[in-house]
Design a protein around this motif. Structure first.
Motif: not given
Lengths: 439, 346
Positions: B119-130
């Protein structure tokens, strides 16, 4: 988790909780329903509610019995609801009894619950001997009536059906394996349990290891069903740990599993259902009610592929059966008792069996249906087979904790079959579990 | 709600400070006292419905369960009968109880730990500009919104024991023999942990994402000026900044793991938790004893012990996380506070 900031509020609500606790504890059973039951007024409109399980009332409806009764009694309306799993049904029913309300006018009870019902629910159900339909009980077997008879001699339900045992087998698969597919020829080879297993080994050898029996649990069930006692003796004492039924049957069933004769399936699991259609196992211990189940799961495409073989050595056993019970508190007690008596009468039960539904518990109905055959099962003379089996079936004493004991032993057998646990070790495991849960 | 309010002496009446009017002073005082009382009582009246409902549906069952745990009480038979501590004595002597405690712990660990890390990793990815960020964020919540019963049944067929089961087919492609998922000890636990992980990862990821968005951007700017890459930023800015959120999810997951029921119940088609109790967690054991064996008194004792275990675990987790926070992140928190106050002053 609930957190409180005010100690005072907690005290107040706790007081409220304790008060309602006291109120709940007072709502026990009432004794005013214990007296004799009269006859129902035929002109008064009445709606009889039924809460049922496992297709009992669906079968009555299919057989046209519910419509017939409502036509003959225009003042009666029958409303039933039904769940499939008896365990779900029982949990809900028992919870209603504990809370003291919510029962329908007719509630079926399964025979495995009968000991508990007879010993602890005598205040809940109507004594059928105190009703105008008491005579009908004379047509029932001692085993069935005895199961729901209390210590004081009250009979708490009317038997609906019986489950005399036979062996159902895939005649097409046996033929492919070079074994006799005709029941008479097969019976010459299968003369006792040992030869049943050795024919199974021939089958496995001819089919590259295909399973002979459906499940280790089913085999254990038929082995114990033909013995005079199972988990309890006549005095109601648990004897499962040392008697001549449980351990020897356990060892035999576990041995069959170790030989690879069982399919490794759990009964009533989806995979087990599918295997009935695909023929992943060749034989199954089948009580009368299993025939309908097989037809449903194996489907029309397998009509004629199945056949029925009586148990070896004219043995007879019983698995299952239910009772229609009427709560003492039911507002429609008279009408409900009359409907229950109609549905369990000789004519109604015979009618049901002729239509390929449940096998009668009523002995008069069993005699009426000796000529019944089943086309799906290659025209097997099931009326005769099941009547013989029912008459040979022992009158086994039941016990309050039969369910828990059977469950633990079933688990231990699965452990042998699926986990490769040694039978001795699995037995010790079952002993420990049973002493833990039942003791 | 102010707990101590009714116990302290009434404060200055609301109107006491006003100069006396034509009405007699004691009348004014009485009226204002009355108004003051009503004013003080109002919050309690407003909050009463909650407490009445809570009393009926929360507290009463709790108290009643404790009471039943001291009775011999069978499902569907007889009245309760007081037996003192018998049910607890039985429970602590029961091997199945210790087995279920152990299974609760192991399934809890192998489901919670990977779940929160992912979840932590996914949240980090989701927090990027994409691109289509909203789509990815919404799809995170889909497993959580799916009916657990339906999902478990699907997973039960994925982890079917037969060679035709989906997972066994996949394993077959890399040359692994079919696995007897439900009957194996660890395989059954892994299968159940997979369902739990699948169900909750997205939910936790969204909670982490919310937490990440409250971390000031200038911390990241400062970190990148100092030459920290994406990963170092994640490790040294995101994770410390998320500590309170992580603590929250750990507490929730602990409670969830202790109360795990639906997944193992449906996976095994009953409350036995496998022939050898491979996945008989505490709640399953409680259901088995209470509603399959029919011993309500004993089941109530299990429920009470479970409650105490949940409270103890939550306190332990909170304590551990608190200790870690105090040990390590104190300077950072101070730094962060300094940074945000600077932001305000700008």
């Amino acid at each position: 988790m609930h957190r409180f900031r005010s100690r005072r509020a907690v005290t107040a609500v706790a007081a409220l909780g304790v008060t309602s606790l006291g109120l709940a504890a007072c709502g026990g059973s009432s004794a005013d329903g214990a007296g004799p039951v009269g006859t129902a007024d035929p002109d008064e409109a009445v709606t009889i509610t039924v809460d049922s399980f496992g297709g009992i009332f669906a079968n009555y409806e299919k057989a046209g019995l519910l419509d017939q009764y409502q036509e003959e009694h225009p003042n009666v309306t029958i409303e039933y609801s039904e769940v499939q799993q008896e365990s779900d049904y029982w949990t809900a029913l028992a919870t209603k009894i504990n809370s003291g309300s919510g029962l329908a006018d007719i509630q079926p009870l399964e025979i495995s619950r009968a000991a508990l019902v007879a010993s602890q629910q005598q205040d809940v159900w109507t004594d059928m001997l105190q009703t105008p339909v008491a005579d009908q009980l004379e047509e029932e077997t001692d085993a069935a009536v005895g199961a729901v008879t209390t210590q004081d001699g009250a009979v708490l339900g009317l038997p609906t059906d019986a489950g005399p045992m036979a062996i159902c087998y895939r005649s097409d698969k046996l033929e492919e394996a070079g074994l006799p597919s005709d029941p008479a020829e097969l019976a010459q080879q299968i003369t006792d349990w040992d030869s049943y297993e050795s024919v199974g080994e021939q089958y496995a050898a001819a089919t590259d290891g295909a399973a002979w029996m459906d499940s280790v649990g089913g085999y254990y069930r038929v082995l114990t069903s033909v013995e005079p006692v199972r988990n309890y003796d006549e005095e109601g004492e648990p004897t499962w740990e040392s008697n001549d039924t449980v351990r020897p049957s356990f060892d035999r069933a576990a041995g069959a599993a170790e030989k690879g004769l069982t399919a490794g399936l759990s009964q009533f699991d989806p995979a087990w259902n599918t295997a009935m259609n695909t023929g992943d196992f060749a034989t199954i211990a089948c009580p009368a009610w299993m025939l309908g189940y097989i037809k449903q799961q194996a489907g029309d495409e397998n009509a004629g592929n199945w056949d029925v073989l009586p148990l070896p050595q004219q043995l007879g056993g019983n698995w299952g059966g239910s009772f229609l019970a009427v709560p003492q508190d039911s507002p429609n007690r008279e009408a409900a008792v009359e409907l229950a008596a109609f549905l369990t009468s000789a004519d109604a039960e015979a009618d049901e069996f002729r239509q390929g539904l449940a096998y009668p518990s009523n002995t008069a109905a069993q005699e009426q249906t000796l000529d019944v055959t089943d086309e799906y099962f290659n025209g097997a003379p099931i009326g005769e087979i099941f009547s013989t089996a029912a008459q040979a079936a022992p009158n086994q004493p039941l016990g309050v904790d039969d369910g828990a004991i059977d469950q633990a032993i079933g688990d231990a057998l699965t452990a042998v079959e699926a986990n490769g646990v040694a039978p001795d070790e699995a037995w010790q495991l079952a002993v420990r579990t049973i002493n833990d849960t039942v003791g | 709600m102010a707990a101590h309010a009714p116990t302290t002496t009434p404060a200055e009446p609301a109107g006491a400070g006003h100069p006396p009017t034509r009405t007699p002073p004691d009348e004014v005082a009485r009226r204002s006292r009355r108004e003051g009382r009503a004013y003080r009582r109002a919050p309690y009246v407003y909050i009463a419905p909650f407490f009445l409902l809570f009393g009926a549906f929360g507290l009463f069952p709790l108290v009643y369960t404790v009471w039943i745990s001291f009775q011999e009480y069978r499902l569907g038979g007889g009245d309760p009968e007081f037996v003192g501590w018998d049910n607890y004595v039985w429970l602590f002597g029961s091997p199945s109880f210790y087995n279920s405690l152990w299974k609760t712990l192991t399934i809890g660990l192998i489901s919670t730990v990977p779940q929160l890390l992912m979840a932590l990793g996914l949240a980090h990815l989701l927090n990027m500009n994409m691109r289509v960020r909203a789509f990815f964020r919404v799809s995170m919540i889909v497993p959580y919104a799916t009916s657990l019963v339906a999902a478990t049944l699907v997973f039960a067929s994925i982890f079917a024991n037969t060679p035709g089961g989906l997972m066994n087919v996949v394993l077959g492609m890399v040359g692994i023999d079919p696995i007897n998922w439900t009957n194996g000890n660890w395989t059954a636990q892994i299968a159940i942990a997979t369902i739990v992980t699948w169900h909750w990862t997205g939910y936790n990821a969204l909670i982490y994402l919310a937490g990440m968005q409250s971390i000031p951007k200038d911390l990241y700017e400062a970190a990148s000026i100092d030459g920290a890459g994406r990963f170092r930023q994640f490790l040294h800015v995101t994770v410390p900044g998320l500590r309170p959120t992580i603590l929250f999810t750990i507490v929730l997951s602990t409670i969830g793991a202790t109360q795990l029921f639906t997944e193992p119940f449906l996976f095994g088609n009953g409350a036995e938790g496998g022939a050898l109790g491979q996945y008989q967690v505490l709640t399953l054991y409680m259901y088995n004893i209470g509603f399959e064996i029919g011993r309500l008194g004993r089941a109530a004792a299990i429920a009470c012990v479970t409650l105490i275990i949940v409270i103890a675990l939550v306190l332990l987790n909170t304590g551990l996380a608190f200790l870690r926070t105090r040990d390590k992140s104190q300077p950072l928190l101070r730094r962060r506070r300094g940074a945000s106050s600077k932001k305000v002053s700008r």
